[in-house]
Design an enzyme around this catalytic site. Sequence first.
Site, PDB file in Angstrom:
ATOM      1  N   ASP A 243      -8.852  -4.443   2.680  1.00 43.25           N
ATOM      2  CA  ASP A 243      -7.568  -5.147   2.609  1.00 43.25           C
ATOM      3  C   ASP A 243      -7.368  -6.107   3.781  1.00 43.25           C
ATOM      4  OD1 ASP A 243      -4.709  -5.391   1.666  1.00 43.25           O
ATOM      5  OD2 ASP A 243      -4.319  -4.398   3.583  1.00 43.25           O
TER       6      ASP A 243
ATOM      7  N   HIS B 155      -1.049  -9.781  -0.874  1.00 42.36           N
ATOM      8  CA  HIS B 155      -1.558  -9.097  -2.066  1.00 42.36           C
ATOM      9  C   HIS B 155      -1.281  -9.936  -3.311  1.00 42.36           C
ATOM     10  CE1 HIS B 155      -0.391  -5.284   0.391  1.00 42.36           C
ATOM     11  NE2 HIS B 155      -1.431  -5.920   0.897  1.00 42.36           N
TER      12      HIS B 155
ATOM     13  N   HIS C 286      -6.538 -10.058   3.932  1.00 40.57           N
ATOM     14  CA  HIS C 286      -5.416 -10.676   4.653  1.00 40.57           C
ATOM     15  C   HIS C 286      -5.903 -11.781   5.596  1.00 40.57           C
ATOM     16  CE1 HIS C 286      -2.011  -8.269   3.344  1.00 40.57           C
ATOM     17  NE2 HIS C 286      -2.728  -7.176   3.506  1.00 40.57           N
TER      18      HIS C 286
ATOM     19  N   SER D 148       0.813  -1.215   0.000  1.00 44.44           N
ATOM     20  CA  SER D 148       0.000   0.000   0.000  1.00 44.44           C
ATOM     21  C   SER D 148       0.847   1.266   0.000  1.00 44.44           C
ATOM     22  CB  SER D 148      -0.932   0.019   1.214  1.00 44.44           C
ATOM     23  OG  SER D 148      -1.835  -1.046   1.125  1.00 44.44           O
TER      24      SER D 148
HETATM   25 ZN   LIG Z   1      -2.503  -5.190   2.594  1.00 43.15          ZN
END
Ligand SMILES: [Zn+2]
Length: 388
Positions: A275, A344, A279, A97
């Site tokens: 996000d 990711h 994860h 990020s």
């Molecule tokens: Zn992340």
Amino acid sequence: MKFKYIILALIFGLACSSGKQEIDVKPTTTSNIERFSLVENKPIKNVILLIADGTGLAQISSGQLNLVGAGGYLNMQRMPVTGVVKTYSANSLITDSAAGATAYSCGMKTNNGMIAYLPDGKHCKTLVEIAEERGMSTGLVATSTITHATPASFAAHVESRRNQAGIAEHFVESGVDVLLGGGKEYFIPKDEEGSSRNDDRNLIEEFENKGYVFVETKEEMQNVEGDKLLGLFSNEGMPSEGRTPTSEEMAKVALSKLQDNENGFFLMIEGSQIDWGGHSNDADYVIREVKDFDAAVKVALDFAEKDGETLVVLTADHETGGMTMLNTSEDPKKLKVSWVTDYHTGIPISMAAYGPHAIQFSGWHENTDVGIKIAELMNFGEFPVIKK
Ligand SMILES: [Zn+2]
């Protein structure tokens, strides 16, 4: 005997780490939701950049299916222009990020982990910094710590995203008018309970000395006078369940503080924890966060529709989890979610735009093009800029 417990523990551990793996598909509720058309290409006064962290098509789509059904549209899906963004960073095909947000804020690729900071140690100038030079108001809203990689990349310059205490110090000097999110831990001196600082600096007091009002609750935030606002609503990242204020509420207040500047404003709103759901490989978490963020997207679109001089760009920084949706054999009203990784992925992500010149965001782009285009459309002059 011992061996049996180890096996049980392993099975239990796997089950826990994999989270909820199903989407309840709701009957369609909003098939006639108004979708926006292209508008007249006037000069742009304001920019609202919406960043859905870790969000690919499966994240958006799973939120849509669960919230408004197969025939419905989220606010994220109402914009007239759609583009695709390539997300690789300077040192990796899989961005994080920090490099992802720096591509937007500076228009430059950098290494993973770096915050508006280049591999050779130089700093790059951000859209927020140029907006301030132009006399515009600026704001950053997130549901993570406000010093997390995405918001940080618009108003701080550090080599490592882990240096959130340093990022908070940069924020004090940044001149950003409205900062709303979590992360009080990085603003309070080391002796105060919950502090993650190693020094005695009280950055909340430093903000107040610069004319900011500090708020910690939704009610305080909504009733505050004055245009400079620091809101830290949790010690760490904001809670995902029972979050208050919501992203929608923060977006409304941010816009109310920024909108009166005749030179316009630049506002970045991040859906930080989509996000984190990825994860955790947790579909429920993803859907909850898509819902929270989508309500903030509506606030941005409603404002832009009324205003007529506001460009809204919605994008992600990367996809997280390699999330995909599969049939369940038994129940047609359910979809099974499958994940490839807890990190990711490198697949491109989608972008959407509404407002004057939105059409510029159609097609395939480098992530850096997004920042460069915004700067160009705002007549920000030379961009990208490496600071001396
Ligand atoms: Zn992340």
